[in-house]
Design a protein around this motif. Structure first.
Motif, short mmCIF file in Angstrom:
data_model
loop_
_atom_site.label_atom_id
_atom_site.label_comp_id
_atom_site.label_asym_id
_atom_site.label_seq_id
_atom_site.Cartn_x
_atom_site.Cartn_y
_atom_site.Cartn_z
N VAL A 133 0.90 -1.29 -0.20
CA VAL A 133 0.06 0.28 0.23
C VAL A 133 0.93 1.17 0.13
O VAL A 133 1.94 1.10 0.90
N LYS A 134 0.57 2.07 -0.86
CA LYS A 134 1.27 3.42 -0.93
C LYS A 134 0.24 4.63 -0.77
O LYS A 134 -0.53 4.76 -1.64
N GLU A 135 0.41 5.32 0.09
CA GLU A 135 -0.50 6.63 0.10
C GLU A 135 -1.80 6.08 0.23
O GLU A 135 -2.79 6.69 -0.41
N GLY A 136 -2.21 4.95 0.80
CA GLY A 136 -3.69 4.56 0.92
C GLY A 136 -4.14 3.72 -0.33
O GLY A 136 -5.36 3.38 -0.31
N LYS A 137 -3.22 3.61 -1.19
CA LYS A 137 -3.53 2.84 -2.67
C LYS A 137 -2.69 1.62 -2.55
O LYS A 137 -1.60 1.30 -2.41
N SER A 138 -3.52 0.43 -2.89
CA SER A 138 -3.01 -0.83 -3.04
C SER A 138 -2.60 -1.11 -4.51
O SER A 138 -3.16 -0.32 -5.54
N LEU A 139 -2.07 -2.25 -4.81
CA LEU A 139 -2.07 -2.68 -6.10
C LEU A 139 -3.34 -3.06 -6.61
O LEU A 139 -3.57 -2.70 -7.90
N LEU A 140 -4.22 -3.51 -6.09
CA LEU A 140 -5.46 -3.76 -6.55
C LEU A 140 -6.28 -2.59 -7.11
O LEU A 140 -6.93 -2.62 -7.92
#
Length: 775
Positions: free
Chosen positions: A98-105
């Motif tokens: 997760v980066k800055e609240g965003k996941s790969l999916l």
């Protein structure tokens, strides 16, 4: 290397495992003793240190959108999909990326329409089958639902591109460099995606792929795409490793391996980390697990050579130091097939369970006769996977419900009274299958709910003269009543809580997981102190491996019940509290499954009872936990369960031994020789090998082979030969003969035999050669 630009990301990522057999004589440069093995000693042979470094590096390449920056060009759906496959193969939960609240999916979902449709326009003929297959596999690998992702049913849409007339997955879609036309890339990635989603593959689809194989055994004249092809064919279950097409691909890999480095794709200007990762996952899928000594050359083996490319920062590459090279290299650091996602794991496990069903519709316990308790556990596995167990019929046409109805009178009671645990467990199964627990059984129908409620004592315990109060009685009684829609009396809930020990347990891992499910089902909130203490007990008792133990050894069954209890209590097992070596308890449980479906008690073979044999008991316990299902199995109404079931093809038997040719290494002055007979598979560890040696010479010497004691290691039998008394002359040839025997069969090239198979390797004068199979 193929398709390294994002526009070429039609090609996929997948599967980790097997393919190789030497059927010819290939001279090589002098082979020196290989460095010390870095293998984990049991399947799936994770390379934990290298994996951890690579994953740490890949985290630094995640962008704020959630995407992975594969090539330093920016966000990339293809590379992000491949990373999801890699994480699944090495057992890491993708939810932790997760980066800055965003996941790969999150990123993949946001780019879904733009990536899989031409001109960003949904429509059957605008779909790119290869890209869709890649995304489908990635979504399945992540644990998300591929039938409801980004508002699309990826399984249905990809299946809709299948053309029965020619067996291709193809469309008329075009956009710049991308095309939906029939091609090996579209075909392989479409098949891989559907396999990962647990779907059957039409025979014409795999036949088309075989028909479009190159004369040299490759697809698209590419090492990487050939890996896609091998993984797709074997993963489909339609094509065995003995098939001529697979053997041709194996010969291509033998011919294209760089003999001085043991890598693939090392001879030109491409990146060998990618090609080697794909080759290794293809070869391990074939059966060469562990993927090491069976392809040794140049004084090393592919796995050691691949790890040797890793930098201090964790990048795995020789020429192009980026995330793309590293994530595809991860495919070679585990022998877990890329397609072993949760949907496929469940389907293959169910197919194995089906193969063990008795004619009466039930399943055996530890004998051969059907057992109601074990039959219920198998019934729960089918319910957890979305199948109504009434659709699972034996060859004689009997379902689990048919067997259970006939066994009700003896299972739920004896001559002295009702058995609360058995009655409660049966109620759960009857309700889950859509039958009436108030009138169940033949020839006499019983009101199981009334029977259950009549065992309630003034203390709140569910017990009888036939069975004293206990954690299992109380838990299953509560679960049965809740399944039947009954309210559980408060004193019954309090009684179960009173059985909790001061450390938060209910006496064992198994009982603690069961009790947690019962409390939650009865309406006790996860914040209740009894539940919190139970969760804390499971946290503090978690073993270093990441699961739970019984009697000092890892126990898949206890791990399954612990997982179910924790999930029922709302615990997120992907948080740092529960991760060990980067893996969640679910990932650890999955690593005790064989690629053809069954789970094992353990990976260390034993005499008499062999923990590494296929275990019906472990499999039936593991499937619901793997799928995140918990007692009382009422999350899906019986009417919403599938009314039909067809077992999926399970692929090759990983308990067979896959022959690899023996080889010889010497010490510096050639007074000592190490004889190595590598092999693949034999996951149940019951194969044996006899090593013999001989010296061929023009001088007068005994020609008979002499046996030498050998020891077994991960993927090899090995012996040390002292040549001090018989030094090799300048024209002498040292010969080693390995004779393999395996009751599960010995595969040598295109044949599998239950008879002993002998293979020969030679060390020519002052040269060493890649070994070959004696024919």
């Amino acid at each position: 290397m193929f398709g390294r630009h994002p526009r070429f990301q039609l090609v996929g990522s997948l599967f980790a495992l097997i393919i190789a057999l030497a059927i010819g004589f290939l001279p090589a440069a002098a082979q020196q003793p290989a460095p010390a093995q870095v293998l984990q000693t049991t399947f799936p042979f994770y390379q934990d240190a290298a994996i951890a470094k690579a994953v740490s590096y890949l985290r630094t390449q995640q962008l704020p959108s959630g995407a992975i920056d594969s090539f330093t060009f920016g966000a990339d759906p293809g590379g992000t999909s491949r990373l999801l496959l890699a994480l699944n193969a090495v057992g890491y939960p993708s939810a932790t990326f997760v980066k800055e609240g965003k996941s790969l999916l999150d990123y993949l979902e946001s780019e879904l329409v733009n990536y899989i449709y031409a001109n960003d326009t949904p429509g059957a003929q605008n779909l790119f089958p290869g890209r869709t297959g890649l995304v489908l596999a990635a979504v399945a690998a992540s644990g998300a639902d591929p039938r409801s992702f980004g508002g699309r049913d990826l399984v249905a849409e990809l299946s809709g591109t299948y053309n029965p007339s020619d067996g291709t997955y193809s469309t008329s879609a075009t956009e710049q460099f991308a095309s939906g036309a029939a091609s090996p890339i579209n075909q392989t990635l479409a098949i891989i995606g559907l396999v990962a989603a647990g779907q059957p593959i039409p025979e014409p689809a795999t036949q088309w792929l075989i028909a479009n194989q190159g004369a040299d055994g490759s697809w698209s004249n590419s090492i990487d795409v050939t890996g896609y092809g091998v993984v797709a064919l074997i993963g489909s279950g339609n094509v065995p490793p003995t098939d001529p097409a697979i053997q041709k691909a194996l010969a291509f890999y033998r011919a294209s391996q760089t003999l001085t480095t043991a890598l693939w794709g090392d001879a030109g200007s491409g990146e060998p980390a990618n090609s080697t990762g794909w080759t290794m996952t293809a070869l391990s899928t074939y059966g060469y697990a562990p993927m090491a000594d069976s392809w040794a050359t140049g004084g090393t083996n592919p796995r050691q050579a691949l790890i040797g490319l890793q930098t201090d920062e964790g990048v795995i590459a020789k020429r192009f130091f980026n995330a793309y090279a590293t994530l595809e290299a991860l495919y070679g650091l585990s022998d877990q097939p890329l397609f072993m996602t949760t949907p496929l794991r469940a389907e293959r496990a169910l197919a194995y369970i089906t193969s063990r069903q008795n004619a009466d519709g039930g399943w055996p316990g530890f004998g051969s006769s059907s057992s109601p308790g074990e039959t219920l556990d198998n019934l729960f596995a089918f319910v957890a996977a979305g199948y109504n167990p009434t659709a699972v019929e034996s060859g004689a046409g009997n379902s689990p419900l048919d067997y259970l109805a006939g066994a009700t009178a003896t299972y739920t009671r004896n001559s002295t009274g009702i058995l609360p645990a058995q009655t409660g467990k049966l109620i759960v199964g009857v309700v889950a299958a859509g039958s009436d627990p108030r009138s169940f059984g033949t020839p006499t129908a019983f009101d199981l709910v009334a029977d259950m409620e009549n065992t309630l004592q003034a203390t709140g315990a569910y017990s009888s003269t036939a069975s004293a109060a206990s954690v299992t009685n109380q838990s299953f009684a509560i679960l049965g009543l809740r399944a039947a829609g009954r309210t559980v009396p408060q004193n019954a809930i309090a009684y179960l809580a009173s059985l909790q020990g001061p450390n938060g347990s209910w006496g064992s891992i198994f009982n603690s997981g069961l009790a947690l499910q019962a409390l939650i089902a009865a309406g006790v909130p996860p914040t209740n102190p009894d539940v919190v203490e139970g969760v804390n007990y499971l946290r503090t008792s978690q073993a270093a491996i990441g699961g739970w133990e019984d009697f000092g050894s890892f126990s898949p069954t206890s791990t399954a019940y612990a997982i179910q209890g924790l999930l029922a209590a709302g615990v997120d097992l992907n948080t740092s509290d529960w991760l060990k070596n980067g893996r969640s308890p679910l990932g650890v449980l999955a690593s005790y499954q064989k690629p053809d479906g069954p789970f094992v008690f353990g990976w260390t073979p034993g005499s008499g009872f062999n923990p590494a044999d296929d275990s019906l008991f472990t499999t039936q316990q593991a499937v619901p936990a793997l799928l995140g299902a918990t007692y009382p199995y009422t999350a899906t109404a019986p009417a919403d369960l599938s009314g039909s079931y067809t077992p999926l093809k399970r692929g090759p038997d990983p308990d067979r031994l896959v022959v690899a040719p023996p080889f010889i290494t010497f010490n510096a002055n050639r007074t000592q020789a190490t004889l190595t007979a590598p092999f693949g598979s034999d996951l149940n560890g019951d194969a044996t090998a006899t090593l013999e040696w001989n010296i061929e010479s023009g001088r007068s010497r005994p020609a008979a082979f002499q046996s030498i004691p050998a020891t077994r290691g991960p993927g090899y039998f090995r012996a040390t030969l002292n040549l001090s008394a018989t030094p090799l002359g300048p024209t002498d040839v040292l010969v080693v003969r390995a004779t393999f025997t395996d009751p599960d069969g010995v595969q040598s090239g295109g044949t599998i035999s239950t008879q002993p198979v002998a293979v020969i390797g030679r060390a020519e004068p002052n040269r060493y050669y890649l070994p070959l199979i004696a024919r």
